[in-house]
Write an enzyme that holds these catalytic residues in place. Structure first.
Site, PDB file in Angstrom:
ATOM      1  N   LYS A  93       0.805  -1.226   0.000  1.00 35.83           N
ATOM      2  CA  LYS A  93       0.000   0.000   0.000  1.00 35.83           C
ATOM      3  C   LYS A  93       0.838   1.277   0.000  1.00 35.83           C
ATOM      4  CE  LYS A  93      -4.452  -1.513   1.708  1.00 35.83           C
ATOM      5  NZ  LYS A  93      -4.229  -2.929   2.089  1.00 35.83           N
ATOM      6  N   GLU A 115      -9.958   7.227   3.769  1.00 34.49           N
ATOM      7  CA  GLU A 115     -10.872   6.381   4.522  1.00 34.49           C
ATOM      8  C   GLU A 115     -10.137   5.077   4.783  1.00 34.49           C
ATOM      9  OE1 GLU A 115     -10.619   6.280   1.308  1.00 34.49           O
ATOM     10  OE2 GLU A 115     -10.414   4.110   1.211  1.00 34.49           O
ATOM     11  N   SER A 374       1.759  -9.771  -0.996  1.00 32.20           N
ATOM     12  CA  SER A 374       1.369  -8.365  -0.825  1.00 32.20           C
ATOM     13  C   SER A 374       1.761  -7.775   0.522  1.00 32.20           C
ATOM     14  CB  SER A 374      -0.140  -8.222  -1.039  1.00 32.20           C
ATOM     15  OG  SER A 374      -0.863  -9.072  -0.170  1.00 32.20           O
TER      16      SER A 374
HETATM   17  C1  LIG Z   1      -5.040  -4.012   1.704  1.00 32.19           C
HETATM   18  C2  LIG Z   1      -4.324  -5.265   1.443  1.00 32.19           C
HETATM   19  C3  LIG Z   1      -4.700  -6.141   0.406  1.00 32.19           C
HETATM   20  C4  LIG Z   1      -5.911  -5.934  -0.453  1.00 32.19           C
HETATM   21  O1  LIG Z   1      -5.942  -4.762  -1.192  1.00 32.19           O
HETATM   22  P1  LIG Z   1      -5.737  -4.749  -2.786  1.00 32.19           P
HETATM   23  O2  LIG Z   1      -6.119  -3.372  -3.168  1.00 32.19           O
HETATM   24  O3  LIG Z   1      -6.629  -5.801  -3.356  1.00 32.19           O
HETATM   25  O4  LIG Z   1      -4.317  -5.051  -3.032  1.00 32.19           O
HETATM   26  C5  LIG Z   1      -3.930  -7.270   0.178  1.00 32.19           C
HETATM   27  N1  LIG Z   1      -2.865  -7.560   0.940  1.00 32.19           N
HETATM   28  C6  LIG Z   1      -2.480  -6.752   1.957  1.00 32.19           C
HETATM   29  C7  LIG Z   1      -1.291  -7.129   2.748  1.00 32.19           C
HETATM   30  C8  LIG Z   1      -3.193  -5.577   2.237  1.00 32.19           C
HETATM   31  O5  LIG Z   1      -2.797  -4.775   3.229  1.00 32.19           O
END
Ligand SMILES: *Cc1c(COP(=O)(O)O)cnc(C)c1O
Length: 390
Positions: A93, A115, A374
């Site tokens: 993010k 938000e 992610s």
């Molecule tokens: C917020 C988040 C997601 C999901 O958000 P996307 O916009 O679909 O990427 C996935 N993995 C982590 C670690 C997150 O913090």
């Protein structure tokens, strides 16, 4: 947000999806944002500054790690992990938060609003605001502030003001409405920093632009390590920002299989229908009354009834495939990756790992899979502890 005075932008469409379904006064603000984004995204000074913070603050580039132990244990395709978990703040993010805040600075904004549901985007935004000395206001449903008290404290430590929203059901949707209302009132000095590849145009395009660094790096890295493109790229999809960033540089490589993994408990792309929510059109889960359906995933970041318009289009056009993994499968993958590789993945990312494990078994050792990790799972350890105790 009121749906009166709809005015639809011609740009920002992916097939029938996307667009901008917002009141007229907000449309004016979004038009200006689009114009500034288009101006700066190719500006050499802007690019240089973005690259500086990617390197010196976020810690890019992050590795494409060969998960050798996991690959041996599963048998079949070679599994590589794109390590977004190693970024500062522990997830993807921040790539987007830094990109948008640099744009906000160029546009002369002094105040950043955002938000947040579970708090992860709020924390990334508060981090970027601390770094760039910007006033930071985070709207969060009151119910969510109570469930995520520690994330509220994190944001406050970073200097943000968290405003609990009591209107409606006190959830993410109500926080989005409050933030949009604030933007319309204060657009002259305020920038709305949106956290995923969703919302009205230009947000999905802008968020993709800042997350595309993931596949820009992974493509170069896999060519260096394997001398060829991967068989498949696998990423979890909530709003879809890490997935679209992980796919971006492969979309034109027709032989690369693109796979998004949704929680079986919130299967937006697999079971959704086209509808307008939160100011844009996408595949979404709606109830009989046409309202967004409440969902429940063990991974808070995947708990959203809609999904980015480009994913909706990639699904309908057949370019990408979307599958589901259950909470239970994610929980098992969470433990498996921890034990085999010494990497504790976020519960969101664990959905992608779960699918990679299933797929690797069906492929051969000539195949290469890239799993977008992610985020790291430290934030989820207590929740998993409670779940496993039962
Ligand atoms: C917020 C988040 C997601 C999901 O958000 P996307 O916009 O679909 O990427 C996935 N993995 C982590 C670690 C997150 O913090």
């Amino acid at each position: 947000m009121s749906m009166e005075n709809l005015s639809v932008a011609s740009k920002g469409y992916f097939g029938e999806f996307g667009g901008s379904f917002v009141p007229e006064d907000l449309q004016g603000v979004l038009n200006k944002l689009e114009q500034q984004f288009l101006k700066y995204k190719d500006d050499p000074e802007f690019i240089e500054e973005y690259n500086y913070y990617l390197r010196e603050y976020i810690g890019r580039e992050n590795p494409l790690t060969f998960a050798e132990n996991l690959t041996k244990q599963i048998g079949g395709a070679k599994i590589y992990l794109k390590r977004e978990d190693l970024n500062h703040t522990g997830a993807h993010k921040i790539n987007n938060a830094i990109g948008q805040i640099l744009l906000a600075k160029r546009m002369g904004a002094k105040r950043i609003i955002a938000e947040t549901g579970a708090g992860q985007h709020g924390v990334a935004t508060a981090t970027a605001c601390a770094m760039f000395d910007m006033e930071c206001i985070i709207y969060m449903g009151k119910l969510d502030t109570e469930r995520q008290a520690l994330n509220v404290f994190r944001m406050e430590l970073l200097g943000a003001k968290v405003i609990p929203v009591t209107k409606g059901q006190g959830r993410l949707k109500d926080a989005v409405d409050e933030a949009l209302g604030d933007l319309v009132q204060n657009y002259q000095n305020t920038f709305y920093l949106l956290g995923s590849a969703v919302g009205p145009h230009p947000y999905p395009t802008m968020v993709k632009h800042f997350q595309a660094i993931i596949s820009e790096e992974s493509k170069r890295q896999v060519l260096e390590k394997e001398g060829k493109l991967p068989t498949a790229v696998i990423a979890c999809a909530g709003g879809g920002s890490n997935a679209i960033g992980a796919f971006a540089h492969y979309i034109d490589e027709k032989n690369v299989w693109l796979i998004g993994v949704e929680p079986a408990e919130a299967p937006t792309l697999t079971e959704g229908v086209p509808a307008v929510i939160h100011g844009f059109k996408c595949l979404t889960l709606i109830d009989e009354k046409g309202e967004p359906k409440p969902t429940y995933s063990i991974a808070a970041g995947l708990d959203y009834p809609g999904v980015g318009p480009e994913h909706s289009y990639l699904k309908e056009s057949g370019r990408a495939e979307y599958v589901t993994a259950t909470g239970q499968e994610a929980l098992e993958a969470f433990q498996l990756l921890s034990k085999t590789e010494g990497i504790i993945p976020a519960l969101e990312s664990s959905h992608a790992v779960a699918h990679a494990v299933k797929l690797a078994k069906e492929l051969s050792s000539d195949d290469v899979l890239i799993v977008n990790l992610s985020g790291r799972g430290d934030k989820d350890v207590e929740q998993v502890f409670q779940m496993l105790k039962q």
